[in-house]
Design a protein around this motif. Structure first.
Motif, PDB file in Angstrom:
ATOM      1  N   UNK A 161       4.935   7.472   1.746  1.00 26.09           N
ATOM      2  CA  UNK A 161       3.442   8.025   3.532  1.00 26.09           C
ATOM      3  C   UNK A 161       2.003   7.612   2.610  1.00 26.09           C
ATOM      4  N   UNK A 162       1.911   8.954   1.759  1.00 27.54           N
ATOM      5  CA  UNK A 162       0.782   9.865   1.410  1.00 27.54           C
ATOM      6  C   UNK A 162       0.245   8.480   0.658  1.00 27.54           C
ATOM      7  N   UNK A 163       0.927   7.378   0.105  1.00 23.18           N
ATOM      8  CA  UNK A 163      -0.291   6.275  -0.501  1.00 23.18           C
ATOM      9  C   UNK A 163       0.081   4.782   0.484  1.00 23.18           C
ATOM     10  N   UNK A 164       0.987   4.396   1.581  1.00 27.36           N
ATOM     11  CA  UNK A 164       0.919   3.531   1.823  1.00 27.36           C
ATOM     12  C   UNK A 164      -0.477   4.191   3.790  1.00 27.36           C
ATOM     13  N   UNK A 165      -0.480   5.041   3.377  1.00 23.21           N
ATOM     14  CA  UNK A 165      -1.927   5.833   3.832  1.00 23.21           C
ATOM     15  C   UNK A 165      -2.983   5.610   3.779  1.00 23.21           C
ATOM     16  N   UNK A 166      -2.924   5.192   2.062  1.00 21.19           N
ATOM     17  CA  UNK A 166      -4.522   4.205   1.913  1.00 21.19           C
ATOM     18  C   UNK A 166      -4.440   3.284   1.894  1.00 21.19           C
ATOM     19  N   UNK A 167      -3.518   3.010   1.011  1.00 17.12           N
ATOM     20  CA  UNK A 167      -3.612   1.748   0.699  1.00 17.12           C
ATOM     21  C   UNK A 167      -2.950   0.320   1.637  1.00 17.12           C
ATOM     22  N   UNK A 168      -2.504   0.588   2.364  1.00 10.39           N
ATOM     23  CA  UNK A 168      -1.409  -0.257   3.292  1.00 10.39           C
ATOM     24  C   UNK A 168      -2.605  -1.572   4.146  1.00 10.39           C
ATOM     25  N   UNK A 169      -3.991  -0.175   4.592  1.00  5.68           N
ATOM     26  CA  UNK A 169      -4.718  -1.146   5.778  1.00  5.68           C
ATOM     27  C   UNK A 169      -5.547  -2.046   4.629  1.00  5.68           C
ATOM     28  N   UNK A 170      -5.573  -2.213   3.393  1.00  6.70           N
ATOM     29  CA  UNK A 170      -6.632  -3.287   2.715  1.00  6.70           C
ATOM     30  C   UNK A 170      -5.681  -4.208   1.563  1.00  6.70           C
ATOM     31  N   UNK A 171      -5.767  -4.882   1.225  1.00  2.74           N
ATOM     32  CA  UNK A 171      -4.848  -6.422   0.291  1.00  2.74           C
ATOM     33  C   UNK A 171      -3.875  -5.904  -0.326  1.00  2.74           C
ATOM     34  N   UNK A 172      -3.152  -6.706  -0.458  1.00  8.00           N
ATOM     35  CA  UNK A 172      -1.751  -6.505  -0.777  1.00  8.00           C
ATOM     36  C   UNK A 172      -1.535  -5.575  -2.289  1.00  8.00           C
ATOM     37  N   UNK A 173      -2.779  -6.184  -3.514  1.00  8.26           N
ATOM     38  CA  UNK A 173      -2.652  -6.436  -4.883  1.00  8.26           C
ATOM     39  C   UNK A 173      -3.750  -5.102  -4.956  1.00  8.26           C
ATOM     40  N   UNK A 174      -4.019  -4.347  -3.567  1.00  3.91           N
ATOM     41  CA  UNK A 174      -4.601  -3.033  -4.068  1.00  3.91           C
ATOM     42  C   UNK A 174      -3.104  -1.961  -3.717  1.00  3.91           C
ATOM     43  N   UNK A 175      -2.769  -2.459  -3.471  1.00  2.00           N
ATOM     44  CA  UNK A 175      -0.659  -0.859  -2.654  1.00  2.00           C
ATOM     45  C   UNK A 175      -0.488  -1.131  -3.963  1.00  2.00           C
ATOM     46  N   UNK A 176      -0.633  -2.545  -4.712  1.00  2.00           N
ATOM     47  CA  UNK A 176       0.524  -2.454  -6.786  1.00  2.00           C
ATOM     48  C   UNK A 176      -0.285  -1.335  -7.746  1.00  2.00           C
ATOM     49  N   UNK A 177      -2.015  -1.611  -7.528  1.00  2.00           N
ATOM     50  CA  UNK A 177      -2.416  -0.892  -8.558  1.00  2.00           C
ATOM     51  C   UNK A 177      -2.517   0.504  -7.646  1.00  2.00           C
ATOM     52  N   UNK A 178      -2.206   1.211  -6.965  1.00  2.00           N
ATOM     53  CA  UNK A 178      -1.627   2.318  -6.696  1.00  2.00           C
ATOM     54  C   UNK A 178      -0.392   3.055  -6.660  1.00  2.00           C
ATOM     55  N   UNK A 179       0.332   2.074  -6.274  1.00  2.00           N
ATOM     56  CA  UNK A 179       1.503   2.479  -6.831  1.00  2.00           C
ATOM     57  C   UNK A 179       1.694   2.421  -8.464  1.00  2.00           C
TER      58      UNK A 179
END
Length: 404
Positions: A161-179
């Motif tokens: 939830x913490x990661x998704x709350x920050x990154x899911x509104x951005x492009x998919x590659x930001x989620x990969x980088x954050x995780x």
């Protein structure tokens, strides 16, 4: 699987099935993220490590030496600050803050989160210094596994939830980088927090949900554990299949296939993605907790991207992303190749070396064991090429849902 039992024995085969079943649960958590919603989670190892740690700290008995050195009261104030800070951070993250410019509306939640971390660190520092000086750790809570495993799933879901709350509104590659980045931070923290995890000293033995091998024998005890894992897989599989065929599943496929159209139809894309990201990580956490319990040892150095991220992705891709049955099949198939390839390669290398030495006098290299270990990665890569060449969608690709 039958060949593994006949060649390696019942004990080896049962252990492989138990670990394969736990990895299948983790793979099911990933397949709903990638197959259902198209979310690229590159940090599976971080969620597995988080869940394994929470399961360990909740289930193992307490450390009496800790009470003698620092005392439980040393944790009271930092824990109070932690829970209060987390609650305030969540509240701040959900407020609109319309009085602030749009780009600064996340600043209050961010500031509260950083302040909470610093305050907890300051409060814990005296106890940490005392424990590390005496080579001790705080110990666990000693609660049963039926509490530890759900707590582990909730912890992984909370991190998601913490990661998704920050990154899911951005492009998919930001989620990969954050995780990827946060997972490495989590693993590094667990490796170095000796006062909390014992670091390289490890925590062993971990409590089991069934009588341990020393009471029932290795095969029977592992067989009972396999039964629990099979029940878990069946429950998760049934629930995911129902969700896949429901209006919720249809909505998730619409968001995955055409985000703009789904948003135009009034769907809250970011909220739905956050739902499935959190749900997937909860399943990953449950599988990670069961996996670490099955090994009966918590070793922070054992969590690696190769074993707990790359291998899970291969299971999903080869089995078929978006197909739950294919994911389970891919998990067992890939883990069988991964575990059997080393002894099989060593056997073939040794046979070839003996023949060459007896026939032509060729001296075999001294590192046959190392070369056999490296064959695991080669055979997994070969399996990827062959399967994706023959079946680009995996062994059991996603089945389109037909509505009457």
């Amino acid at each position: 699987m039958l060949l593994v039992f006949l060649w390696m024995g019942a004990a080896y085969g049962t252990r492989m099935l138990v670990e394969g079943a736990c990895l299948a649960i983790i793979a099911l958590g990933l397949t709903i993220q990638w197959g259902y919603a198209g979310l690229f989670n590159a940090g599976i190892v971080g969620f597995v490590a988080t869940a394994a740690f929470v399961s360990m700290i909740v289930s193992v008995p307490g450390n009496e030496r800790f009470n003698e050195l620092a005392g439980a009261e040393a944790l009271a104030l930092p824990l109070l600050i932690l829970f209060a800070g987390l609650a305030l951070t969540v509240i701040a993250a959900n407020l609109r803050w319309s009085c602030l410019p749009l780009r600064f509306r996340s600043a209050p939640a961010f500031a509260l989160g950083i302040g909470t971390i610093l305050a907890v660190q300051v409060g814990l520092n005296p106890a940490i210094v005392t424990l590390e000086r005496e080579h001790e750790w705080i110990g666990g809570l000693g609660l049963p596994l039926w509490i530890a495993w759900p707590a582990a799933a909730l912890a992984a879901a909370g991190l998601g939830w913490t990661i998704g709350r920050i990154t899911l509104g951005l492009r998919a590659d930001y989620l990969a980088i954050a995780t990827l980045g946060i997972s490495e931070i989590v693993v590094a923290f667990l490796k170095n927090a000796d006062w909390l995890t014992r670091g390289t000293v490890t925590v062993s033995p971990l409590p089991w949900p069934v009588p341990p091998p020393q009471d029932l024998g290795f095969v029977l005890s592992r067989g009972l554990y396999l039964g629990i894992a099979a029940v878990m897989i069946a429950i998760i599989f049934f629930m995911l299949e129902r969700a896949w065929a429901s209006p919720w599943g249809r909505m998730m496929r619409a968001i995955r296939d055409n985000e703009a159209s789904a948003a135009a139809m009034g769907k809250d894309v970011n909220r739905r993605r956050l739902e499935i990201f959190v749900l997937g990580n909860a399943i990953v956490g449950l599988g990670g907790a069961m996996l670490i319990t099955s090994t009966s040892i918590f070793d922070p150095t054992s969590f690696s991207p190769l074993n707990h991220t790359f291998l899970i992705w291969i299971m999903v891709i080869l089995g078929g992303a978006g197909n739950n049955l294919g994911t389970v099949l891919g998990a067992f198939l890939v883990y069988a190749i991964w575990t059997v390839s080393e002894p099989a390669s060593l056997f073939l290398f040794q046979a070839a070396a003996d023949w060459a030495q007896g026939s032509i006098g060729w001296a075999p290299p001294a590192d046959l064991h190392t070369r056999a270990l490296q064959m695991r990665v080669f055979l997994i890569g070969l399996a990827i090429v062959v399967v994706l060449r023959v079946a680009p969608g995996g062994l059991l690709p996603e089945r389109p849902v037909r509505y009457e």
